[in-house]
Design a protein around this motif. Structure first.
Motif, PDB file in Angstrom:
ATOM      1  N   ASP A  17     -29.129 -20.365   1.208  1.00 26.72           N
ATOM      2  CA  ASP A  17     -29.173 -20.978   2.582  1.00 26.72           C
ATOM      3  C   ASP A  17     -29.518 -22.500   2.382  1.00 26.72           C
ATOM      4  OD1 ASP A  17     -28.341 -18.749   3.822  1.00 26.72           O
ATOM      5  OD2 ASP A  17     -30.300 -18.225   4.911  1.00 26.72           O
TER       6      ASP A  17
ATOM      7  N   SER B 139     -19.915 -15.718   3.468  1.00 22.59           N
ATOM      8  CA  SER B 139     -21.207 -15.855   3.589  1.00 22.59           C
ATOM      9  C   SER B 139     -21.779 -14.849   2.624  1.00 22.59           C
ATOM     10  CB  SER B 139     -21.654 -15.565   4.996  1.00 22.59           C
ATOM     11  OG  SER B 139     -21.284 -16.791   5.850  1.00 22.59           O
TER      12      SER B 139
ATOM     13  N   ILE C 205     -25.377 -16.311   1.658  1.00 25.28           N
ATOM     14  CA  ILE C 205     -25.599 -17.127   2.833  1.00 25.28           C
ATOM     15  C   ILE C 205     -26.038 -16.050   4.096  1.00 25.28           C
ATOM     16  CG2 ILE C 205     -24.890 -18.925   4.792  1.00 25.28           C
ATOM     17  CD1 ILE C 205     -22.863 -19.875   2.310  1.00 25.28           C
TER      18      ILE C 205
ATOM     19  N   TRP D 277     -25.802 -21.474   8.938  1.00 27.50           N
ATOM     20  CA  TRP D 277     -24.534 -22.405   9.118  1.00 27.50           C
ATOM     21  C   TRP D 277     -24.895 -23.515   9.980  1.00 27.50           C
ATOM     22  CZ3 TRP D 277     -20.486 -23.002   5.824  1.00 27.50           C
ATOM     23  CH2 TRP D 277     -20.145 -21.781   5.172  1.00 27.50           C
TER      24      TRP D 277
END
Length: 176
Positions: free
Chosen positions: A55, A125, A130, A136
């Protein structure tokens, strides 16, 4: 995207274009206001940024993209010193198009993430660690805030690099 997010993006686009398109004087207030708004928005919208997996790397990519786009936006808005010593900027169609593409791109990504591209974004992701929609969202907010900040800083640098005098005896009038 929620109605509030749609309105926020639309409001941001309208504000940016309304305050920059055409020929405008460059003043301290005109440079300070977007920075103040970016700081307030950052404090409000980035209170709980995800930091697991990749992230943070995604946030850095967002920040780097924002800086590059902000510099490009500033370069699409030439500055010049008037004979009276004040500075003006001029933004036109390419400047507007850049902001339309950037903000429109963010909206399109958000809408597609909830629709036709949801599976692809989810798979991307997962394979890139992520953690989800909040990651996002944070990256796109960081991109927007760094874009605004980089545009202002680049504009300030360009204004300060202008010659101080454009004709014999002209003095700057307290502007950049």
């Amino acid at each position: 995207m929620t109605t509030a997010q749609w309105l926020l993006n639309l409001g941001l686009l309208i504000f940016i274009l309304a305050t920059n398109l055409g020929t405008r004087p460059v003043t301290r207030r005109r440079l300070a206001l977007p920075i103040i708004l970016a700081v307030v928005a950052g404090a409000w919208l980035l209170s709980d940024v995800p930091t697991r997996g990749n992230d943070v790397a995604l946030d850095f990519i967002g920040a780097g993209t924002g800086v590059a786009l902000g510099i490009l936006a500033a370069l699409l808005m030439p500055v010049k010193r008037r004979p009276d010593g004040t500075v003006e900027s001029k933004a036109g169609a390419l400047y507007a198009l850049l902001w339309l593409v950037v903000i429109g791109g963010r909206v399109a990504f958000a809408e597609s993430a909830n629709g036709w591209a949801a599976a692809s974004i989810r798979d991307f992701s997962i394979s890139n660690a992520i953690t989800g929609a909040d990651a996002w969202t944070a990256a796109f907010i960081i991109m927007a805030l760094t874009m605004v900040t980089a545009r202002v800083i680049t504009t300030l640098i360009r204004c300060r690099s202008l010659p101080l005098f454009t004709r014999a005896g002209a003095q700057p009038a307290g502007q950049y």
